[in-house]
Scaffold this motif. Structure first.
Motif, PDB file in Angstrom:
ATOM      1  N   THR A  84     -37.931  39.255   8.140  1.00  0.00           N
ATOM      2  CA  THR A  84     -38.477  39.256   9.502  1.00  0.00           C
ATOM      3  C   THR A  84     -37.398  38.916  10.516  1.00  0.00           C
ATOM      4  N   SER A  85     -37.711  39.148  11.765  1.00  0.00           N
ATOM      5  CA  SER A  85     -36.778  38.845  12.842  1.00  0.00           C
ATOM      6  C   SER A  85     -36.464  37.347  12.891  1.00  0.00           C
ATOM      7  N   MET A  86     -37.487  36.493  12.772  1.00  0.00           N
ATOM      8  CA  MET A  86     -37.275  35.054  12.839  1.00  0.00           C
ATOM      9  C   MET A  86     -36.388  34.563  11.710  1.00  0.00           C
ATOM     10  N   ILE A  87     -36.627  35.052  10.490  1.00  0.00           N
ATOM     11  CA  ILE A  87     -35.820  34.606   9.358  1.00  0.00           C
ATOM     12  C   ILE A  87     -34.375  35.077   9.512  1.00  0.00           C
ATOM     13  N   SER A  88     -34.178  36.266  10.072  1.00  0.00           N
ATOM     14  CA  SER A  88     -32.809  36.747  10.286  1.00  0.00           C
ATOM     15  C   SER A  88     -32.085  35.857  11.307  1.00  0.00           C
ATOM     16  N   GLU A  89     -32.794  35.403  12.340  1.00  0.00           N
ATOM     17  CA  GLU A  89     -32.201  34.495  13.317  1.00  0.00           C
ATOM     18  C   GLU A  89     -31.825  33.171  12.654  1.00  0.00           C
ATOM     19  N   GLU A 131     -40.358  30.723   3.586  1.00  0.00           N
ATOM     20  CA  GLU A 131     -38.930  31.051   3.644  1.00  0.00           C
ATOM     21  C   GLU A 131     -38.316  30.575   4.955  1.00  0.00           C
ATOM     22  N   ALA A 132     -39.050  30.747   6.046  1.00  0.00           N
ATOM     23  CA  ALA A 132     -38.549  30.272   7.338  1.00  0.00           C
ATOM     24  C   ALA A 132     -38.407  28.755   7.325  1.00  0.00           C
ATOM     25  N   GLN A 133     -39.392  28.050   6.764  1.00  0.00           N
ATOM     26  CA  GLN A 133     -39.324  26.592   6.704  1.00  0.00           C
ATOM     27  C   GLN A 133     -38.179  26.135   5.810  1.00  0.00           C
TER      28      GLN A 133
END
Length: 234
Positions: A84-89, A131-133
């Protein structure tokens, strides 16, 4: 031992519909944005994550510079597969922090164009995506290891060099690091940044960013050592 200084600036505003705010901003001229160099003794990282089309192909990029803005210290770019965009950031920031530790930089200014990411890091919010966390938790472990650290948001136009490297990464077969000599594709951007050239934000993205910021307090958390000078103001 690091102390945690919370600088909170909040303006009370009348709550309005985001659509109404967007329409009102159609009549405003976007405020030009310029890349800001750090103070002497500081290293600045501009990072960016990119997510391409509906397939979710993603990549990351980042640029390190110091007070002598013409002096390119390091750049990195990497394709990270589908996400996702957030995880790439988050992955872009995480990789940048790993390089900070590898190079022994102590006073570091981290800047990205994702307001949501910056807010998550600064307020230590929990996110639902596992994954983001995981990425957030890793980042929050690294930041206190730094001598001083400043985290800020900038409009996309102030983050063009990092954005360019993230887009270059789509064409790479393996991770790439540039040391001291930047790729030709970002030379013009680096020169304009060093000269503090003003760039007008994309009109639509500018208006939506204004809408979002209307509902958010301006919150910045600065990790500092009590014995060291205060970091530069963004």
């Amino acid at each position: 031992m690091l102390s945690f200084t919370n600088i909170l600036r909040c303006q009370r505003r009348i709550i309005e519909s985001p659509v109404r705010i967007f329409i009102r901003n159609l009549h405003r001229d976007p405020i030009p944005v310029a890349w800001e160099k750090p103070q002497i003794g500081w290293t600045k990282l501009n990072f960016d994550g990119s997510c391409k089309d509906s397939a979710g192909k993603a990549s990351i990029g980042g640029v390190f510079r110091n007070y002598e803005a013409f002096l390119f210290l390091l750049g990195y770019a990497e394709s990270i597969g589908r996400t996702t965009s957030m995880i790439s950031e988050l992955a872009a920031l995480r990789r940048g922090l790993e390089l900070v530790l590898e190079n022994g930089w102590g006073n570091v200014w981290l800047e990205g164009d994702s307001k949501s990411l910056v807010d998550i890091i600064l307020t230590r919010k929990l996110v639902r995506c596992k994954e983001a966390q995981r990425q957030v938790s890793y980042i929050n472990l690294i930041i206190p290891e730094l001598k001083n650290c400043l985290v800020t948001h900038v409009f996309r136009e102030g983050n063009r060099a990092a954005d360019k490297l993230a887009r270059i990464a789509y064409q790479l077969q393996k991770p790439k690091i540039w040391r001291h000599i930047p790729p030709d594709t970002i030379l013009q951007i680096l020169h304009e940044n060093a000269e503090a050239v003003l760039v007008k934000p994309n009109f639509v993205s500018f208006s939506f960013d204004i809408c979002k910021k209307h509902f958010e307090s301006e919150v910045k958390y600065i990790y500092t050592n009590d014995n060291d000078p205060q970091p530069p103001s963004p």
